[in-house]
Scaffold this active site. Structure first.
Site, PDB file in Angstrom:
ATOM      1  N   SER A 153       0.847  -1.196   0.000  1.00 43.48           N
ATOM      2  CA  SER A 153       0.000   0.000   0.000  1.00 43.48           C
ATOM      3  C   SER A 153       0.882   1.245   0.000  1.00 43.48           C
ATOM      4  O   SER A 153       1.990   1.235   0.555  1.00 43.48           O
ATOM      5  CB  SER A 153      -0.894   0.015   1.247  1.00 43.48           C
ATOM      6  OG  SER A 153      -1.582   1.243   1.373  1.00 43.48           O
TER       7      SER A 153
ATOM      8  N   TYR B 132      -2.140  -0.260  10.252  1.00 37.16           N
ATOM      9  CA  TYR B 132      -2.169  -0.850   8.911  1.00 37.16           C
ATOM     10  C   TYR B 132      -0.946  -0.427   8.102  1.00 37.16           C
ATOM     11  O   TYR B 132      -0.284  -1.252   7.454  1.00 37.16           O
ATOM     12  CB  TYR B 132      -3.452  -0.410   8.209  1.00 37.16           C
ATOM     13  CG  TYR B 132      -3.534  -0.738   6.734  1.00 37.16           C
ATOM     14  CD1 TYR B 132      -3.805  -2.024   6.297  1.00 37.16           C
ATOM     15  CD2 TYR B 132      -3.371   0.270   5.781  1.00 37.16           C
ATOM     16  CE1 TYR B 132      -3.903  -2.312   4.939  1.00 37.16           C
ATOM     17  CE2 TYR B 132      -3.469  -0.001   4.429  1.00 37.16           C
ATOM     18  CZ  TYR B 132      -3.738  -1.296   4.015  1.00 37.16           C
ATOM     19  OH  TYR B 132      -3.831  -1.580   2.667  1.00 37.16           O
TER      20      TYR B 132
END
Length: 250
Positions: free
Chosen positions: A145, A159
């Protein structure tokens, strides 16, 4: 006995392939000549739709419900793939969770442990399992990501931290297995219009944040899938240890 339906086709395993980016990868891989196995978290209806799309593309499909954070489930999934197809040529590690939106000061050890269990330990377990079977010329693509660089402040630092670990693992593993002619890369999606945002309680997140993307919009799961399939392909035969941003310039 291994399935003979697509014996001459390469076999790809995609974790978290029932919907979103994972499903887009599954569908595109089938169209590009792979037989495809994929895991899903439990939405049987969505998984069945994805499986049907693979078969409609003329490829063999295997859908498996599995939690990649569970080592026994990982082992069972790889055993099922080998039992069905008799080979494994590539792995896409897409399964992952964000955990709840929270400031670092509000997050808990339980959240950090759960997200790391899935996004890092589960991914590492899948890599280990794949490396026992990938041939020379095999490939692993990890779905990381842009949060690994942007940091996830105000939303998902937990995250983002897992994705930083995924980036580091990608670079290190590429160097470890390069001598076996196995390539390891990552794609780093940015603001992608999938169900992830609604599932995290922010259904308007893509629309709200699109103005901060230089290209002025959120991306699609299909655009990420194109990057993944390129990294898997022979067109990327000298690309390993790469972290490919797919974020519209953000």
């Amino acid at each position: 006995m291994p399935d003979q339906e697509g014996a001459s086709r390469k076999v790809l395993l995609v974790t978290g392939g029932g919907r979103g980016i994972g499903a887009a990868v599954v569908r595109l891989a089938a169209a590009r000549g792979y037989d495809v196995a994929f895991t899903h978290a439990g939405n049987a209806a969505r998984a069945a739709e994805t499986e049907a799309a693979v078969r409609a593309a003329g490829a063999a499909a295997l859908a498996m419900q599995a939690d990649v954070g569970d080592p026994q489930a990982v082992a069972a999934s790889f055993a099922a793939v080998l039992g069905r197809f008799g080979r494994l040529d590539a792995l896409v590690n897409n399964a992952g969770i964000t955990g709840p939106k929270a400031l670092l000061s509000e997050s808990t050890d339980a959240v950090w442990e759960r997200v790391f269990r899935t996004n890092v330990l589960g991914l590492a377990a899948c890599c280990r399992a794949a490396l026992a079977h990938l041939p020379p010329g095999g490939s692993i693509v990890n779905v990381s990501s842009r949060a690994s660089t942007l940091g996830g402040a105000g939303e998902w630092i937990h995250y983002a931290a897992t994705k930083g670990a995924v980036d580091t693992l990608t670079i290190g593993l590429a160097r470890e297995v390069g001598p076996r002619n196995i390539r390891v890369n990552a794609v780093n999606p940015g603001l992608i219009d999938t169900e992830l945002h609604a599932n995290a309680g922010m259904p308007d997140r893509v629309e709200r944040m699109a103005s901060g993307v230089p290209l002025g919009r959120g991306g699609s799961a299909e655009e990420v899938a194109e990057a993944v399939l390129w990294l898997l392909s022979d067109a990327a035969s000298y690309v390993s240890g790469a972290l490919l941003p797919v974020g519209g310039g953000r």
